[in-house]
Enzyme design. Structure first.
Site, PDB file in Angstrom:
ATOM      1  CB  CYS A 167      53.059  50.991  45.762  1.00 43.40           C
ATOM      2  SG  CYS A 167      53.235  52.324  44.602  1.00 43.40           S
TER       3      CYS A 167
ATOM      4  CG  HIS B 235      49.090  57.328  45.286  1.00 39.93           C
ATOM      5  ND1 HIS B 235      48.773  55.998  45.090  1.00 39.93           N
ATOM      6  CD2 HIS B 235      48.053  57.850  45.991  1.00 39.93           C
ATOM      7  CE1 HIS B 235      47.596  55.735  45.658  1.00 39.93           C
ATOM      8  NE2 HIS B 235      47.134  56.837  46.211  1.00 39.93           N
TER       9      HIS B 235
END
Ligand code: ARG
Length: 281
Positions: free
Chosen positions: A252, A158
């Site tokens: 996150c 990511h």
């Protein structure tokens, strides 16, 4: 943020996840609570999403979607394990008066985990998770320019594991995780990059949350800390190793709701009046 009541490593969808590694839920709760307290101390307001049984990765709210100016673009997850999260995310945003919009059918994108605002644009990561074709539709829905960056290291799947905006000039960057086009995009966009070493990027140093002048990090080696402090930031390191077992760090576990990249997409009609600043002569 979403409390880790149902957090665990129940499947493997990134190289950090191993089902045989048990999560210590008590420790996870303490680490998550420590992160919340630190963010609040730094000046953030924290809103909560209700945890759901059977959705261990719902704690990683960065992936809930992409927010800009009160509009919320729902995520479309690549892996079926995370797809049932979307209904809960959409319900939260609907209840909290956001304008909820969806990507076109068949286009995958994993939210703020793969889309970070910086200097009037969003950088958007793609390959293992988000689709290469997502940036056009995402840009139309966010009302802001989106620049795609290919993520070439599957351990850094990511964008928020490789890039962290610090203020309007500076960012933590991990160019080794990007293709050559992505490196050029970032080079042209970031006036003062702090380039992470491989060890630093693999310690998830870029997965940090910035609240005002405070940088909340999952790890911070001395050389990085010295540079951040020289720039005037306060660094706080929070141990989130229970969450690293699932391949996620501090950032996150959060989703910024106050993102406000001004619309730069022409809506037709007369061109905007010249501002008279910064124009070429
Ligand atoms: N286990 C989660 C997944 O693989 C971790 C998500 C990390 N999120 C992030 N924004 N990098 O989907």
């Amino acid at each position: 943020m979403c409390p880790p009541e149902h957090f665990g490593v129940l499947y493997e969808i990134n190289p950090w996840m191993h089902r045989e590694v048990a999560v210590d839920l008590g420790r996870a709760r303490d680490q998550w609570g420590g992160l919340v307290a630190t963010l609040v101390e730094a000046g953030a307001e924290v809103e909560l999403l209700e945890p759901q049984p059977g959705l261990p990765d719902l704690v990683f709210t960065a992936n809930a979607g992409t927010v800009n100016n009160g509009r919320y673009v729902a995520s479309r997850f690549r892996h079926p394990n995370r797809q049932p999260e979307v209904d809960h995310d959409v319900a939260w945003f609907t209840d909290h008066s956001f304008e909820v919009v969806e990507l076109p059918e068949g286009i995958g994108h994993e939210g703020a985990g793969d889309a970070l605002p910086f200097r009037g644009v969003f950088l958007s990561g793609y390959r293992s998770r988000s689709d290469a074709g997502a940036h056009g539709p995402l840009s139309a829905l966010l009302g802001a320019p989106v620049r795609p960056i290919e993520l070439v290291d599957e351990r850094l799947y990511h964008l928020d594991l490789t890039f962290c905006p610090l203020d309007d000039r500076r960012a933590l960057v991990a160019p080794d995780a990007w293709d050559s086009y992505g490196r050029k995009v970032v080079e042209a966009l970031v006036p003062e990059p702090l380039v992470l070493t491989d060890d630093e990027m693999l310690a998830f140093c870029a997965n940090s949350v910035v609240v005002g002048g405070t940088v909340v990090m999952p790890a911070c080696p001395p050389r990085l800390g010295r540079q951040l402090e020289a720039w005037g930031f306060d660094v706080v390191v929070i141990d989130v190793d229970e969450f690293l077992k699932a391949g996620g760090g501090c950032r996150c576990l959060t989703l910024a709701l106050d993102v406000a990249v001004p619309s730069a997409i022409p809506t037709g009609g007369a061109p905007p009046p010249s501002s008279g600043t910064g124009a070429a002569r």
